[in-house]
Design an enzyme around this catalytic site. Structure first.
Site, PDB file in Angstrom:
ATOM      1  N   GLY A 103       0.812  -1.345  -0.051  1.00  0.00           N
ATOM      2  CA  GLY A 103      -0.072   0.205  -0.101  1.00  0.00           C
ATOM      3  C   GLY A 103       0.837   1.415  -0.015  1.00  0.00           C
ATOM      4  N   LEU A 160      -3.627  -7.278  -1.706  1.00  0.00           N
ATOM      5  CA  LEU A 160      -3.944  -6.297  -3.048  1.00  0.00           C
ATOM      6  C   LEU A 160      -5.293  -5.911  -2.979  1.00  0.00           C
ATOM      7  N   LYS A 178      -9.247   2.263   4.146  1.00  0.00           N
ATOM      8  CA  LYS A 178      -9.131   3.637   4.745  1.00  0.00           C
ATOM      9  C   LYS A 178     -10.221   4.601   4.179  1.00  0.00           C
ATOM     10  N   SER A 212      -4.454   7.361  13.524  1.00  0.00           N
ATOM     11  CA  SER A 212      -4.649   8.263  12.532  1.00  0.00           C
ATOM     12  C   SER A 212      -5.305   9.454  13.503  1.00  0.00           C
ATOM     13  N   LEU A 260      -5.083 -10.979   5.683  1.00  0.00           N
ATOM     14  CA  LEU A 260      -4.900 -11.218   7.106  1.00  0.00           C
ATOM     15  C   LEU A 260      -6.314 -11.410   8.151  1.00  0.00           C
ATOM     16  N   LYS A 298     -10.024   2.835  14.270  1.00  0.00           N
ATOM     17  CA  LYS A 298      -8.543   3.118  14.683  1.00  0.00           C
ATOM     18  C   LYS A 298      -8.838   3.489  16.627  1.00  0.00           C
ATOM     19  N   LEU A 337      -7.351  14.856  -1.066  1.00  0.00           N
ATOM     20  CA  LEU A 337      -6.992  16.163  -1.733  1.00  0.00           C
ATOM     21  C   LEU A 337      -5.912  15.787  -2.872  1.00  0.00           C
ATOM     22  N   TYR A 393     -14.883   3.989   9.998  1.00  0.00           N
ATOM     23  CA  TYR A 393     -13.341   3.960   9.865  1.00  0.00           C
ATOM     24  C   TYR A 393     -12.527   4.506  11.040  1.00  0.00           C
ATOM     25  N   ILE A 417       1.728   3.790   2.356  1.00  0.00           N
ATOM     26  CA  ILE A 417       2.517   4.107   3.469  1.00  0.00           C
ATOM     27  C   ILE A 417       3.468   2.813   3.365  1.00  0.00           C
ATOM     28  N   PHE A 459      -0.996  12.343  10.583  1.00  0.00           N
ATOM     29  CA  PHE A 459      -1.633  13.471  10.191  1.00  0.00           C
ATOM     30  C   PHE A 459      -2.118  13.199   8.647  1.00  0.00           C
TER      31      PHE A 459
HETATM   32  P1  NAD Z   1      -3.442   1.832   1.523  1.00  0.00           P
HETATM   33  O1  NAD Z   1      -4.824   1.172   1.352  1.00  0.00           O
HETATM   34  O2  NAD Z   1      -2.789   2.229   0.341  1.00  0.00           O
HETATM   35  O3  NAD Z   1      -2.713   0.559   1.996  1.00  0.00           O
HETATM   36  C1  NAD Z   1      -3.279  -0.529   2.935  1.00  0.00           C
HETATM   37  C2  NAD Z   1      -2.861  -1.701   2.256  1.00  0.00           C
HETATM   38  O4  NAD Z   1      -3.192  -2.956   2.977  1.00  0.00           O
HETATM   39  C3  NAD Z   1      -3.139  -2.129   0.772  1.00  0.00           C
HETATM   40  O5  NAD Z   1      -2.071  -2.480  -0.127  1.00  0.00           O
HETATM   41  C4  NAD Z   1      -4.209  -3.228   1.009  1.00  0.00           C
HETATM   42  O6  NAD Z   1      -4.258  -3.993  -0.227  1.00  0.00           O
HETATM   43  C5  NAD Z   1      -3.937  -3.899   2.169  1.00  0.00           C
HETATM   44  N1  NAD Z   1      -4.817  -4.894   2.942  1.00  0.00           N
HETATM   45  C6  NAD Z   1      -6.061  -4.066   3.402  1.00  0.00           C
HETATM   46  N2  NAD Z   1      -6.661  -4.976   3.957  1.00  0.00           N
HETATM   47  C7  NAD Z   1      -5.904  -6.358   3.917  1.00  0.00           C
HETATM   48  C8  NAD Z   1      -5.958  -7.449   4.456  1.00  0.00           C
HETATM   49  N3  NAD Z   1      -7.021  -7.843   5.064  1.00  0.00           N
HETATM   50  N4  NAD Z   1      -5.020  -8.339   4.416  1.00  0.00           N
HETATM   51  C9  NAD Z   1      -3.706  -8.133   3.810  1.00  0.00           C
HETATM   52  N5  NAD Z   1      -3.461  -6.884   3.286  1.00  0.00           N
HETATM   53  C10 NAD Z   1      -4.666  -5.881   3.351  1.00  0.00           C
HETATM   54  O7  NAD Z   1      -3.501   2.542   2.652  1.00  0.00           O
HETATM   55  P2  NAD Z   1      -2.449   3.612   3.301  1.00  0.00           P
HETATM   56  O8  NAD Z   1      -2.688   4.890   2.924  1.00  0.00           O
HETATM   57  O9  NAD Z   1      -1.071   3.026   3.023  1.00  0.00           O
HETATM   58  O10 NAD Z   1      -2.582   3.371   4.959  1.00  0.00           O
HETATM   59  C11 NAD Z   1      -1.980   2.594   5.611  1.00  0.00           C
HETATM   60  C12 NAD Z   1      -2.420   2.624   7.066  1.00  0.00           C
HETATM   61  O11 NAD Z   1      -2.352   3.950   7.700  1.00  0.00           O
HETATM   62  C13 NAD Z   1      -4.048   2.321   7.078  1.00  0.00           C
HETATM   63  O12 NAD Z   1      -4.012   1.436   8.543  1.00  0.00           O
HETATM   64  C14 NAD Z   1      -4.604   3.374   7.313  1.00  0.00           C
HETATM   65  O13 NAD Z   1      -5.674   3.445   8.033  1.00  0.00           O
HETATM   66  C15 NAD Z   1      -3.390   4.412   8.218  1.00  0.00           C
HETATM   67  N6  NAD Z   1      -3.566   5.814   7.874  1.00  0.00           N
HETATM   68  C16 NAD Z   1      -3.721   6.316   6.579  1.00  0.00           C
HETATM   69  C17 NAD Z   1      -3.859   7.781   6.223  1.00  0.00           C
HETATM   70  C18 NAD Z   1      -3.478   8.129   5.085  1.00  0.00           C
HETATM   71  O14 NAD Z   1      -3.917   9.261   4.886  1.00  0.00           O
HETATM   72  N7  NAD Z   1      -3.066   7.835   3.917  1.00  0.00           N
HETATM   73  C19 NAD Z   1      -3.901   8.386   7.341  1.00  0.00           C
HETATM   74  C20 NAD Z   1      -4.017   7.952   8.636  1.00  0.00           C
HETATM   75  C21 NAD Z   1      -3.796   6.448   8.902  1.00  0.00           C
HETATM   76  C1  UD1 Z   2      -9.423  11.868   5.518  1.00  0.00           C
HETATM   77  C2  UD1 Z   2     -10.184  11.171   6.592  1.00  0.00           C
HETATM   78  C3  UD1 Z   2      -9.356  10.785   7.677  1.00  0.00           C
HETATM   79  C4  UD1 Z   2      -8.186   9.735   7.193  1.00  0.00           C
HETATM   80  C5  UD1 Z   2      -7.811  10.394   5.903  1.00  0.00           C
HETATM   81  C6  UD1 Z   2      -6.792   9.452   5.193  1.00  0.00           C
HETATM   82  C7  UD1 Z   2     -12.344  12.675   6.564  1.00  0.00           C
HETATM   83  C8  UD1 Z   2     -13.013  13.492   7.458  1.00  0.00           C
HETATM   84  N1  UD1 Z   2     -11.145  12.162   7.358  1.00  0.00           N
HETATM   85  O1  UD1 Z   2      -8.851  13.029   6.093  1.00  0.00           O
HETATM   86  O2  UD1 Z   2      -9.896  10.047   8.697  1.00  0.00           O
HETATM   87  O3  UD1 Z   2      -7.364   9.287   7.885  1.00  0.00           O
HETATM   88  O4  UD1 Z   2      -8.501  10.860   4.902  1.00  0.00           O
HETATM   89  O5  UD1 Z   2      -7.478   8.665   4.161  1.00  0.00           O
HETATM   90  O6  UD1 Z   2     -12.797  11.973   5.658  1.00  0.00           O
HETATM   91  N2  UD1 Z   2     -10.627  18.164  -0.330  1.00  0.00           N
HETATM   92  C9  UD1 Z   2     -11.029  19.019  -1.226  1.00  0.00           C
HETATM   93  N3  UD1 Z   2     -11.733  18.444  -2.260  1.00  0.00           N
HETATM   94  C10 UD1 Z   2     -11.121  17.170  -2.727  1.00  0.00           C
HETATM   95  C11 UD1 Z   2     -10.527  16.282  -1.488  1.00  0.00           C
HETATM   96  C12 UD1 Z   2     -10.245  16.937  -0.412  1.00  0.00           C
HETATM   97  O7  UD1 Z   2     -11.509  20.306  -1.132  1.00  0.00           O
HETATM   98  O8  UD1 Z   2     -11.363  16.547  -3.727  1.00  0.00           O
HETATM   99  C13 UD1 Z   2     -10.325  18.903   1.222  1.00  0.00           C
HETATM  100  C14 UD1 Z   2     -11.279  18.328   2.243  1.00  0.00           C
HETATM  101  O9  UD1 Z   2     -12.108  19.088   2.592  1.00  0.00           O
HETATM  102  C15 UD1 Z   2     -10.238  18.553   3.588  1.00  0.00           C
HETATM  103  C16 UD1 Z   2      -8.701  18.583   2.868  1.00  0.00           C
HETATM  104  O10 UD1 Z   2      -8.803  18.806   1.337  1.00  0.00           O
HETATM  105  O11 UD1 Z   2     -10.282  19.788   3.952  1.00  0.00           O
HETATM  106  C17 UD1 Z   2      -8.043  17.340   2.874  1.00  0.00           C
HETATM  107  O12 UD1 Z   2      -8.930  15.943   2.725  1.00  0.00           O
HETATM  108  P1  UD1 Z   2      -8.460  14.703   2.482  1.00  0.00           P
HETATM  109  O13 UD1 Z   2      -7.375  14.236   1.960  1.00  0.00           O
HETATM  110  O14 UD1 Z   2      -9.613  13.719   2.166  1.00  0.00           O
HETATM  111  O15 UD1 Z   2      -7.938  14.295   4.014  1.00  0.00           O
HETATM  112  P2  UD1 Z   2      -8.872  14.379   5.545  1.00  0.00           P
HETATM  113  O16 UD1 Z   2     -10.307  14.598   5.273  1.00  0.00           O
HETATM  114  O17 UD1 Z   2      -8.171  15.459   6.228  1.00  0.00           O
END
Ligand code: NAD
Ligand code: UD1
Length: 343
Positions: free
Chosen positions: A12, A35, A86, A126, A61, A155, A202, A151, A14, A180
């Site tokens: 994924g 995947l 997510k 998160s 998993l 967490k 965004l 979601y 991160i 963040f």
């Molecule tokens: P992502 O969706 O890109 O990566 C998650 C990966 O986990 C994917 O490759 C998916 O295929 C795999 N996966 C999901 N369920 C599975 C399962 N049951 N078994 C095996 N693999 C599985 O997401 P990400 O942005 O890389 O996020 C990673 C973690 O960080 C998540 O727990 C997410 O909630 C958390 N997080 C992400 C953000 C963000 O903005 N990206 C913010 C806060 C927290």
């Molecule tokens: C969202 C989730 C958060 C999650 C994170 C990662 C919510 C309320 N929060 O964060 O829990 O951990 O995604 O998946 O959904 N925006 C626009 N136009 C767009 C997309 C976003 O204006 O097309 C704005 C949103 O209003 C926000 C900012 O961009 O103000 C960031 O949005 P986004 O990237 O979706 O992240 P969060 O909402 O902060």
């Protein structure tokens, strides 16, 4: 370091950057990813960057036999648990799917860790656990509030599970990292965020609009109580974010952790508004964005940014990269992806 680090969700967004950095730092990496939100091509990117081939299980998993098998077949010393769904909006429509995946995967991985004597565990949490904070910036002591979405609740519940488990198992060590808003991509542009379908977040929406895949970016509301009326977030570069995982892992290995359940905010400490992100993107890339201001998106918080002092002081980690730098790498990745992988 003897023994492997299991990176769940390691293909994924991160997880792939973390796996790459772990390999570069000389760790042996085992990835498990079903995947569900990633593609095999990301593995090639990891291999190209590092010149190494991590062992990969393309398995789910949710099946308790999977982490058991992985622990049995590999000398795992630590787990970094990224695997989860997510998408906030999707979680409102399919809450059971979110609780099932995010919590069963966690519980199964924890049980296997205990069964095989794995003592070190890092969890992806998160800033969503803080909801709409009353005081800014948020510290780790800021109240954890009722989640706005299933979601977000996965967490919160996950952190409750980890608190209870670490109370019961004193030799099991957990660090929960509250991210963040991670943005950007690897500086080589060989790996990056891969939103399947229409992006919710965004920055992928911005890069896809810039590339012409989306007609127009919608800015969700300009009537918030912020300087320019658009919501404020703490956008943190993906490389800064994954560097914190390495430091946290080393802290666990060395046994420097002060308690067996520690929580850290991973943010820059700087808030940026949606319009500031758009302007920074245009400046960093020279590409003009077609955008329009629309209504607010339900469930969005007005403003949140981190107080990262604890991570700065205790982990000795600090986010270094600028917003423009992150937007530039996000853009380079979008172009690379569209030209090479989008087939
Ligand atoms: P992502 O969706 O890109 O990566 C998650 C990966 O986990 C994917 O490759 C998916 O295929 C795999 N996966 C999901 N369920 C599975 C399962 N049951 N078994 C095996 N693999 C599985 O997401 P990400 O942005 O890389 O996020 C990673 C973690 O960080 C998540 O727990 C997410 O909630 C958390 N997080 C992400 C953000 C963000 O903005 N990206 C913010 C806060 C927290
Ligand atoms: C969202 C989730 C958060 C999650 C994170 C990662 C919510 C309320 N929060 O964060 O829990 O951990 O995604 O998946 O959904 N925006 C626009 N136009 C767009 C997309 C976003 O204006 O097309 C704005 C949103 O209003 C926000 C900012 O961009 O103000 C960031 O949005 P986004 O990237 O979706 O992240 P969060 O909402 O902060």
């Amino acid at each position: 370091m003897n023994g492997n680090v299991l990176v769940s969700g390691g293909l994924g967004y991160i997880g792939s950057h973390a796996a790459t950095l772990l390999l570069e730092k000389g760790y042996d990496v085992v990835i498990v990813d079903n995947l569900s939100n990633s593609r095999k091509e990301i593995l090639s990117g990891i291999e190209k960057i590092t010149g190494k081939k991590p062992k990969v299980y393309f398995e789910d998993l949710k099946d308790p036999a999977v982490p058991e098998k992985i622990m049995k077949e590999n000398d795992i010393k630590a787990v970094i648990h990224f695997a989860a769904y997510k998408a906030v909006g999707e979680s409102m429509e399919k809450p059971l799917m979110y609780y099932e995946n995010n919590l069963f995967s966690l519980i199964n991985t924890l049980k296997a860790s205990l069964n095989y004597g794995v003592k070190n565990f890092i969890f992806s949490s998160s800033c969503t656990v803080y909801g709409e904070p009353e005081e800014l910036p948020v510290t780790e002591e800021s109240p954890v509030v009722k989640a706005e979405s299933p979601y977000g609740n996965t967490k919160k519940v996950a952190e409750d599970i980890l608190t209870d488990l670490t109370n019961a198992e004193k030799s099991f060590n957990v660090i929960s990292l509250r991210y963040f808003n991670p943005i950007g991509a690897h500086p080589t542009a060989l790996i990056g965020e891969l939103p399947l379908g229409v992006p919710n977040n965004l920055v992928p929406f911005i890069t896809q609009t810039a590339y012409g895949i989306r007609k127009q970016l919608r800015v969700f509301g300009s009537d918030y109580n912020t300087p320019d009326g658009t919501p404020i977030r703490d956008y943190i570069d993906i490389m800064d974010l994954v560097e914190a995982h390495i430091v946290a892992l080393e802290r666990l290995f060395i046994g420097e952790n002060e308690s067996n359940f520690e929580v850290f905010n991973l943010g820059t400490g700087q808030g940026g508004s949606v319009l500031e992100v758009i302007n920074a993107f245009e400046k960093a890339t020279g590409v003009k964005l077609n955008y329009v201001i629309t209504d607010r998106r339900p469930g969005d918080v007005e403003k949140i940014w981190a107080d990262p002092t604890k991570a700065n002081k205790v982990l000795g980690w600090k986010a270094k990269r600028s917003l423009e730098e992150s937007l530039k790498t996000a853009w380079e990745w979008e172009k690379y992806y569209r030209q090479n992988l989008d087939v």
